[in-house]
Design a protein around this motif. Structure first.
Motif, short mmCIF file in Angstrom:
data_model
loop_
_atom_site.label_atom_id
_atom_site.label_comp_id
_atom_site.label_asym_id
_atom_site.label_seq_id
_atom_site.Cartn_x
_atom_site.Cartn_y
_atom_site.Cartn_z
N UNK A 106 -0.65 -4.39 -7.74
CA UNK A 106 0.61 -4.37 -6.99
C UNK A 106 1.41 -5.65 -7.25
N UNK A 107 0.72 -6.78 -7.29
CA UNK A 107 1.42 -8.05 -7.53
C UNK A 107 2.04 -8.10 -8.92
N UNK A 108 1.35 -7.52 -9.90
CA UNK A 108 1.81 -7.63 -11.29
C UNK A 108 2.70 -6.47 -11.72
N UNK A 109 2.49 -5.28 -11.11
CA UNK A 109 3.16 -4.08 -11.64
C UNK A 109 3.86 -3.23 -10.60
N UNK A 110 3.76 -3.58 -9.32
CA UNK A 110 4.52 -2.88 -8.30
C UNK A 110 3.74 -1.84 -7.52
N UNK A 111 4.35 -1.31 -6.44
CA UNK A 111 3.64 -0.44 -5.50
C UNK A 111 3.29 0.94 -6.05
N UNK A 112 4.06 1.46 -7.00
CA UNK A 112 3.74 2.80 -7.53
C UNK A 112 2.44 2.78 -8.33
N UNK A 113 2.31 1.79 -9.19
CA UNK A 113 1.05 1.64 -9.91
C UNK A 113 -0.10 1.37 -8.93
N UNK A 114 0.16 0.54 -7.91
CA UNK A 114 -0.88 0.21 -6.94
C UNK A 114 -1.35 1.44 -6.18
N UNK A 115 -0.42 2.33 -5.82
CA UNK A 115 -0.80 3.56 -5.10
C UNK A 115 -1.70 4.43 -5.98
N UNK A 116 -1.37 4.51 -7.26
CA UNK A 116 -2.22 5.28 -8.18
C UNK A 116 -3.61 4.67 -8.31
N UNK A 117 -3.66 3.35 -8.41
CA UNK A 117 -4.95 2.68 -8.55
C UNK A 117 -5.76 2.79 -7.27
N UNK A 118 -5.08 2.81 -6.11
CA UNK A 118 -5.79 3.02 -4.85
C UNK A 118 -6.46 4.40 -4.84
#
Length: 205
Positions: free
Chosen positions: A131-143
């Protein structure tokens, strides 16, 4: 998650004798160990769908050796019976020809709770780094990927195999993640980023 106390988790025949690496066993030791692992994961799963998936994988595994898995609740024991002893889900005691053929494994020993907590902590750190490096959309997918890997394989996302990544992308994600169109369009890249994240390079991770 059921609370468990320390105990002997060795393999036993149905008459109570402990078996150590019997090369003539109908069910190989590695299959018994995996059946035990999947049974524990089913017991600890946070959602029933995950628990059922673990039990299905266990049942398919032992069925390959013509055995059936049951958990005996009164003493918290996984029992593997030859399939010919079982009819309509019930053991037919008049069919038991040799009690040594059954396998019993006590489940009243150390469980995987601490291991799951450590894996979840690592996965959460990876989600935060993404999330810090690539934003919330990528973070949601990784979650979503972390939920899949933790609940189905008891592994961190950066330890995922090629087959596990493919299973997530083609089976789990479309059915369980409920992504936005933006998230769906970048999910393969999200998985790549997760598997390549080096927490040693993340401050405070």
């Amino acid at each position: 998650m059921a609370e468990r106390s320390d105990g002997d988790t060795g393999r036993h025949s149905a008459d109570g004798e402990r078996s150590e690496g019997d090369g003539d066993a109908e069910v190989p030791d590695d299959v018994v160990e995996e059946a035990e692992r999947l049974t524990r994961l089913a017991d600890e799963a946070a959602v029933e769908d995950a628990a059922e998936a673990y039990r299905d994988r266990r049942d398919d595994l032992v069925a390959d050796h013509d055995f059936t898995a049951r958990v005996r609740d009164e003493d918290d024991t996984l029992v593997l019976y030859p399939e010919e002893w079982v009819e309509d889900g019930t053991v037919q005691f008049d069919r038991i020809d040799d009690t040594d053929r059954a396998v019993e494994v006590s489940l009243s020993g150390p469980d995987h709770g601490a291991e799951w907590d450590a894996i979840e902590e690592r996965n959460e750190a990876i989600v935060d780094a993404i999330e810090a490096a690539h934003g919330p959309d990528h973070a949601a997918n990784v979650r979503a990927f972390a939920d899949f890997m933790g609940n189905h394989y008891l592994k961190a996302v950066d330890d995922a195999t090629r087959d596990e990544r493919e299973e997530f992308l083609t089976e789990y994600y479309p059915r369980n993640a409920w992504p936005s169109k933006k998230q769906e369009s970048i999910v393969a890249e999200s998985v790549r980023l997760a598997t390549e994240t080096d927490l040693d390079d993340v401050p405070g991770a």
